[in-house]
Motif scaffolding. Structure first.
Motif, PDB file in Angstrom:
ATOM      1  N   GLY A  39       0.813  -1.196   0.000  1.00 40.80           N
ATOM      2  CA  GLY A  39       0.000   0.000   0.000  1.00 40.80           C
ATOM      3  C   GLY A  39       0.847   1.247   0.000  1.00 40.80           C
ATOM      4  N   TYR A  40       0.189   2.386  -0.113  1.00 37.34           N
ATOM      5  CA  TYR A  40       0.895   3.662  -0.203  1.00 37.34           C
ATOM      6  C   TYR A  40      -0.046   4.734   0.312  1.00 37.34           C
ATOM      7  N   VAL A  41       0.369   5.423   1.368  1.00 41.76           N
ATOM      8  CA  VAL A  41      -0.435   6.521   1.916  1.00 41.76           C
ATOM      9  C   VAL A  41       0.458   7.738   2.089  1.00 41.76           C
ATOM     10  N   THR A  42      -0.159   8.908   2.055  1.00 37.75           N
ATOM     11  CA  THR A  42       0.616  10.142   2.197  1.00 37.75           C
ATOM     12  C   THR A  42       0.672  10.568   3.661  1.00 37.75           C
ATOM     13  N   LYS A  43       1.649  11.394   3.974  1.00 39.01           N
ATOM     14  CA  LYS A  43       1.875  11.812   5.354  1.00 39.01           C
ATOM     15  C   LYS A  43       0.849  12.829   5.848  1.00 39.01           C
ATOM     16  N   THR A  44      -0.123  13.153   5.022  1.00 41.76           N
ATOM     17  CA  THR A  44      -1.170  14.077   5.452  1.00 41.76           C
ATOM     18  C   THR A  44      -2.265  13.370   6.253  1.00 41.76           C
ATOM     19  N   ILE A  45      -2.262  12.036   6.284  1.00 45.28           N
ATOM     20  CA  ILE A  45      -3.324  11.333   6.992  1.00 45.28           C
ATOM     21  C   ILE A  45      -3.099  11.392   8.502  1.00 45.28           C
ATOM     22  N   SER A  46      -4.142  11.125   9.261  1.00 44.75           N
ATOM     23  CA  SER A  46      -4.089  11.233  10.720  1.00 44.75           C
ATOM     24  C   SER A  46      -3.478   9.987  11.347  1.00 44.75           C
ATOM     25  N   GLY A  47      -3.155  10.105  12.628  1.00 43.54           N
ATOM     26  CA  GLY A  47      -2.616   8.957  13.350  1.00 43.54           C
ATOM     27  C   GLY A  47      -3.587   7.802  13.389  1.00 43.54           C
ATOM     28  N   ALA A  48      -4.880   8.096  13.557  1.00 44.46           N
ATOM     29  CA  ALA A  48      -5.891   7.033  13.570  1.00 44.46           C
ATOM     30  C   ALA A  48      -5.968   6.340  12.218  1.00 44.46           C
ATOM     31  N   GLU A  49      -5.858   7.129  11.138  1.00 42.31           N
ATOM     32  CA  GLU A  49      -5.937   6.547   9.790  1.00 42.31           C
ATOM     33  C   GLU A  49      -4.723   5.685   9.488  1.00 42.31           C
ATOM     34  N   ILE A  50      -3.532   6.135   9.884  1.00 43.83           N
ATOM     35  CA  ILE A  50      -2.344   5.325   9.614  1.00 43.83           C
ATOM     36  C   ILE A  50      -2.354   4.065  10.465  1.00 43.83           C
ATOM     37  N   SER A  51      -2.874   4.151  11.687  1.00 47.65           N
ATOM     38  CA  SER A  51      -2.983   2.959  12.530  1.00 47.65           C
ATOM     39  C   SER A  51      -3.907   1.932  11.888  1.00 47.65           C
ATOM     40  N   ASP A  52      -5.053   2.410  11.392  1.00 45.48           N
ATOM     41  CA  ASP A  52      -5.987   1.511  10.710  1.00 45.48           C
ATOM     42  C   ASP A  52      -5.355   0.908   9.458  1.00 45.48           C
ATOM     43  N   ALA A  53      -4.592   1.719   8.721  1.00 43.10           N
ATOM     44  CA  ALA A  53      -3.940   1.232   7.505  1.00 43.10           C
ATOM     45  C   ALA A  53      -2.942   0.129   7.828  1.00 43.10           C
ATOM     46  N   VAL A  54      -2.169   0.296   8.897  1.00 41.31           N
ATOM     47  CA  VAL A  54      -1.192  -0.724   9.288  1.00 41.31           C
ATOM     48  C   VAL A  54      -1.894  -2.024   9.664  1.00 41.31           C
ATOM     49  N   VAL A  55      -2.977  -1.919  10.422  1.00 43.29           N
ATOM     50  CA  VAL A  55      -3.725  -3.113  10.821  1.00 43.29           C
ATOM     51  C   VAL A  55      -4.278  -3.831   9.598  1.00 43.29           C
ATOM     52  N   ARG A  56      -4.792  -3.077   8.650  1.00 39.57           N
ATOM     53  CA  ARG A  56      -5.340  -3.685   7.432  1.00 39.57           C
ATOM     54  C   ARG A  56      -4.257  -4.349   6.599  1.00 39.57           C
ATOM     55  N   VAL A  57      -3.114  -3.707   6.466  1.00 34.58           N
ATOM     56  CA  VAL A  57      -2.009  -4.294   5.703  1.00 34.58           C
ATOM     57  C   VAL A  57      -1.499  -5.562   6.402  1.00 34.58           C
ATOM     58  N   ALA A  58      -1.410  -5.519   7.728  1.00 32.34           N
ATOM     59  CA  ALA A  58      -0.986  -6.706   8.475  1.00 32.34           C
ATOM     60  C   ALA A  58      -1.938  -7.870   8.238  1.00 32.34           C
ATOM     61  N   GLY A  59      -3.211  -7.548   8.009  1.00 29.88           N
ATOM     62  CA  GLY A  59      -4.208  -8.577   7.755  1.00 29.88           C
ATOM     63  C   GLY A  59      -4.273  -9.038   6.314  1.00 29.88           C
ATOM     64  N   GLY A  60      -3.441  -8.444   5.454  1.00 31.43           N
ATOM     65  CA  GLY A  60      -3.386  -8.887   4.067  1.00 31.43           C
ATOM     66  C   GLY A  60      -4.035  -7.957   3.057  1.00 31.43           C
ATOM     67  N   ASP A  61      -4.653  -6.860   3.521  1.00 32.94           N
ATOM     68  CA  ASP A  61      -5.294  -5.927   2.584  1.00 32.94           C
ATOM     69  C   ASP A  61      -4.267  -5.022   1.907  1.00 32.94           C
ATOM     70  N   ALA A  62      -4.647  -4.474   0.765  1.00 38.53           N
ATOM     71  CA  ALA A  62      -3.866  -3.427   0.114  1.00 38.53           C
ATOM     72  C   ALA A  62      -4.537  -2.093   0.441  1.00 38.53           C
ATOM     73  N   VAL A  63      -3.746  -1.095   0.838  1.00 38.80           N
ATOM     74  CA  VAL A  63      -4.303   0.169   1.306  1.00 38.80           C
ATOM     75  C   VAL A  63      -3.654   1.337   0.563  1.00 38.80           C
ATOM     76  N   PHE A  64      -4.493   2.249   0.040  1.00 42.22           N
ATOM     77  CA  PHE A  64      -3.987   3.420  -0.667  1.00 42.22           C
ATOM     78  C   PHE A  64      -4.779   4.655  -0.267  1.00 42.22           C
ATOM     79  N   SER A  65      -4.098   5.794  -0.223  1.00 38.96           N
ATOM     80  CA  SER A  65      -4.814   7.050  -0.142  1.00 38.96           C
ATOM     81  C   SER A  65      -5.683   7.156  -1.396  1.00 38.96           C
ATOM     82  N   PRO A  66      -6.889   7.693  -1.292  1.00 39.31           N
ATOM     83  CA  PRO A  66      -7.875   7.618  -2.377  1.00 39.31           C
ATOM     84  C   PRO A  66      -7.369   7.946  -3.776  1.00 39.31           C
ATOM     85  N   ARG A  67      -6.723   9.092  -3.969  1.00 43.03           N
ATOM     86  CA  ARG A  67      -6.334   9.470  -5.332  1.00 43.03           C
ATOM     87  C   ARG A  67      -5.164   8.632  -5.845  1.00 43.03           C
TER      88      ARG A  67
END
Length: 223
Positions: free
Chosen positions: A111-139
């Protein structure tokens, strides 16, 4: 390079790779209690070393780093390619250029996210990636679809949905040339269990040999 462990015995182990100490400190403070930062690194070389030493579930990886040949996050992933079955990489960068996104995803990031996201959003992204999901900032997801083709992405997703999380891990290691014994050792399961998973993968993907698994994964850029 520094290392450390957050408080608590439980949580998803994370390595943070970024060449700015202040950003690393702020990021660690923003991550929630589901995550445990076990190490940090600030160069390509130090990142590869700590990732190999700690084998985290997820690496939060800056795209542009000093050191190495190319000085980038893709080079870190390349240096840990044999760990991709158990360690997942999530790019976290100020850059939102299509070239950076596609380069690191081709290297193996989940996945790929930008540094503009919040701490809660990055935490959720890490949990999702750990579970096997692919995660991207929308655009940014659009860059990946443009690079790989919407039809190809949809077809690969449909095929991968047939596999369980463990079957997917086994498939990727087998595709990279691991022996059954090496897969068993990497995933802490028995050789017999590996054989069972490989049989299931072959059946679900309608393949006939481990060599076809390697070709199937290579054709879909899953290695």
């Amino acid at each position: 390079m520094t290392s450390g462990t957050t408080t608590g015995d439980d949580g998803i182990n994370v390595v943070v790779v970024d060449d700015h100490a202040i950003f690393r400190s702020g990021l660690k403070a923003d991550l929630d209690g589901r995550l445990r930062v076990v190490a940090e690194a600030d160069t390509v070389e130090s990142a590869v070393a700590v990732i190999r030493a700690h084998r985290p579930a997820v690496v939060l990886l800056d795209v542009h780093l000093p050191g190495g040949v190319g000085g980038g996050g893709a080079e870190v992933i390349a240096g840990c390619r044999d760990l991709l079955g158990s360690t997942r990489f999530l790019a976290l960068s100020v850059s939102d250029s299509a070239e950076d996104v596609v380069t690191v995803i081709r290297a193996g990031a989940r996945g790929y996210v930008t540094k503009t996201i919040s701490g809660a959003e990055i935490s959720d992204a890490v949990v999702r990636v750990a579970g096997g999901d692919a995660v991207f900032s929308p655009r940014l997801a659009g860059f990946v679809l443009d690079a790989f083709g919407t039809g190809t992405v949809a077809a690969v997703d449909d095929e991968l949905d047939r596999l369980s999380a463990r079957e997917l891990e086994v498939m990727r290691l087998i595709a990279r040339g691991y022996s059954y014994k090496e897969v068993a050792r990497e995933l802490f399961i028995s050789v017999k269990t590996v054989e069972t998973h490989v049989s299931a993968v072959l059946r679900k993907l309608q393949l006939s040999s481990r060599h076809e698994i390697s070709r199937w994964a290579a054709d879909r850029r899953l290695l």
